[in-house]
Design an enzyme around this catalytic site. Structure first.
Site, PDB file in Angstrom:
ATOM      1  N   LYS A 136       0.837  -1.203   0.000  1.00  0.00           N
ATOM      2  CA  LYS A 136       0.000   0.000   0.000  1.00  0.00           C
ATOM      3  C   LYS A 136       0.870   1.251   0.000  1.00  0.00           C
ATOM      4  O   LYS A 136       1.907   1.300   0.673  1.00  0.00           O
ATOM      5  CB  LYS A 136      -0.906  -0.023   1.231  1.00  0.00           C
ATOM      6  CG  LYS A 136      -1.873   1.151   1.340  1.00  0.00           C
ATOM      7  CD  LYS A 136      -2.737   0.994   2.579  1.00  0.00           C
ATOM      8  CE  LYS A 136      -3.713   2.138   2.759  1.00  0.00           C
ATOM      9  NZ  LYS A 136      -4.571   1.959   3.951  1.00  0.00           N
TER      10      LYS A 136
ATOM     11  N   SER B 263      -9.159   2.318   3.350  1.00  0.00           N
ATOM     12  CA  SER B 263      -8.265   3.060   2.473  1.00  0.00           C
ATOM     13  C   SER B 263      -7.275   2.181   1.717  1.00  0.00           C
ATOM     14  O   SER B 263      -6.536   2.668   0.868  1.00  0.00           O
ATOM     15  CB  SER B 263      -7.491   4.094   3.303  1.00  0.00           C
ATOM     16  OG  SER B 263      -6.712   3.450   4.302  1.00  0.00           O
TER      17      SER B 263
ATOM     18  N   SER C 218      -9.675  -0.083   7.366  1.00  0.00           N
ATOM     19  CA  SER C 218      -9.086   0.116   6.047  1.00  0.00           C
ATOM     20  C   SER C 218      -8.474  -1.123   5.415  1.00  0.00           C
ATOM     21  O   SER C 218      -8.121  -1.104   4.239  1.00  0.00           O
ATOM     22  CB  SER C 218      -8.015   1.215   6.108  1.00  0.00           C
ATOM     23  OG  SER C 218      -8.620   2.464   6.313  1.00  0.00           O
TER      24      SER C 218
END
Length: 464
Positions: A74, A150, A174
């Site tokens: 990420k 996210s 997330s």
């Protein structure tokens, strides 16, 4: 193939890490223009690392349990050779491109091939999948819908078979929300079970964790990442655990508390039905399931606004530390939260912190009576993208409290809606009982059977 299957194939010389990485890169080239799960792919560096791994396997000297397995990271986690931009246009080019975060360093030591950075909402702020830097990341099951946030790109990439493993982060859901909406698995570990080193300004909410398409791979990946890190003063100081050991012991005799809504939010009937079916399946395999209308310690959670208050304070600090000219480039959602944060009083902030301590204590006592708590991962199906719907601007009610109490929580797919969209089941355990959470997830996964791929993946496989 799963990471576990790939390692077996490398050991048996039926596949090489270079072949596998090329297949992953081909899949990225084919499908990512439609999905937008990657901010950047380091093809040259990854092929170089895959070639080194191939030579180690040929010599019979793999350097670790993930040698040659492709892993995406990420874009909030520092990765040497690729900048880390946090989904934001406010940071300089090349930001953090010369360092690895502890989890990335540990994955490299285990032999993982780091090949790309997946998209994130700006500074991990929201649970839908758009950011000022990369635009919209789309759900592989329906390109008109959000992939969740996210860890948007991580979930979408896994669902689209663009790599077997992904690193995500979770400050309120997330990892678990994108896992649920994309039909993959994700674990938010106990706080600091995976070291991060850098300090956080979100009240010890944020965690780094593994994402994969099966629970076995979550355990394999967590084995690599959950290691001591002396320079992280908060990192877990207990013994190194083998999370694969005992993973297949099943659920017989375990005390499972199940609640559709936890008593905190109305849940979509399709999600409620899928979660109830999953609880019945656990019961059929020997779990002692207690069916609860509500979880008493959580009844004041949403009213306390503890998560929202801490998040507003975090946003205020983030915006305040951003130079004035760059602020106009930020997501309006962050600017709105920062404006609320500026108006927070010290008493209100302290009340939120006190409420957090009381909740953590009460949930600690709750797990004296139960081994795990099971509920849906999210109360609503994924919304159209882009944008954050008004009814999702609250703290994620079923996931965010686990960040407050620092408990491990995982999402595993538990069915499809009438529209053919995946639904996630959340399994939550006592603090530092990450292995137990994975065991229950694996027990359910084995009872459930294989989970399908998104239609666009099946179509691409037929074409190839």
């Amino acid at each position: 193939m799963s990471a576990s299957e790939l390692v077996l194939a490398y050991r048996g010389s039926s596949l090489s890490p270079v072949e596998v990485l090329r297949a992953v890169l081909d899949q990225v080239q084919s499908l990512d223009p439609h999905i937008n799960a990657f901010r950047v792919v380091d093809e040259e560096g990854a092929l170089r690392d895959a070639a080194s791994s191939e030579q180690r396997w040929l010599r019979g000297t793999p350097c670790g349990p993930l040698d040659g397995v492709p892993v995406s990271v990420k874009d909030m986690v520092a990765t040497r050779g690729m900048s880390t931009m946090f989904g934001s246009c406010t940071l300089p080019q090349g930001h953090l491109s010369d360092v690895d975060a502890p989890c990335v360093d540990l994955l490299r030591r285990a032999g993982a091939v780091i090949f790309g950075k997946t998209t994130t909402t700006e500074f991990g702020n929201k649970i839908v999948s758009d950011s000022p830097l990369t635009g919209v990341t789309r759900n592989p099951w329906d390109l008109s819908l959000s992939a969740g946030g996210s860890s948007s790109g991580a979930g979408a990439a896994l669902a689209a078979r663009m790599g077997p493993l992904a690193v995500g982060t979770d400050g309120g859901g997330s990892i678990r929300v994108p896992a649920a909406w994309n039909g993959v698995c994700g674990l938010k570990p106990s706080f600091k079970r995976v070291p991060t080193q850098e300090p956080h300004n979100v009240g010890e909410l944020s965690n780094v964790g593994p994402m994969a398409r099966c629970v076995q791979d979550l355990a394999l990946m967590l084995n690599a990442m959950a290691r001591p890190w002396p320079s992280d003063w908060q990192s877990f100081g207990g013994p190194v655990e083998d999370f694969c050991r005992g993973l297949n012991r099943g659920v017989e005799g375990l005390r499972v508390a199940f609640s559709v809504s936890l008593g905190v939010i109305e849940v979509d009937p399709q999600i409620a039905s899928a979660a109830c079916n999953a609880a019945r399946l656990l019961e059929q395999h020997g779990a002692r399931v207690s069916w609860l209308e509500a979880v008493e310690p959580l009844q004041g959670y949403m009213k306390s606004e503890m998560h929202s208050i801490l998040w507003m304070a975090r946003s205020e600090q983030l915006v305040r530390r951003t130079p004035e000219p760059q602020r106009q480039l930020m997501d309006p959602e962050i600017l709105a939260l920062a404006d609320c944060g500026r108006r927070l009083s010290a008493p209100r902030l302290m009340d939120a912190l006190q409420a957090r301590m009381e909740l953590a204590s009460a949930m600690h006592a709750f797990f004296d009576r139960y081994d795990v708590l099971v509920c849906p991962s999210f109360h609503h199906m994924p919304p159209p993208t882009p944008g954050l719907p008004p009814n999702m601007r609250m703290a994620p009610p079923l996931t965010s409290w686990c960040n407050q109490t620092q408990q491990p929580a995982a999402s595993v797919p538990c069915g499809l809606s009438r529209e053919g969209l995946p639904i996630g089941l959340q399994v939550i355990g006592p603090r530092f009982h990450d292995g137990l959470v994975l065991r229950v997830c694996r027990g359910y996964e084995r009872a459930r059977g294989a989970f399908p791929a998104p239609p666009m993946v099946l179509a691409s496989e037929e074409l190839s």
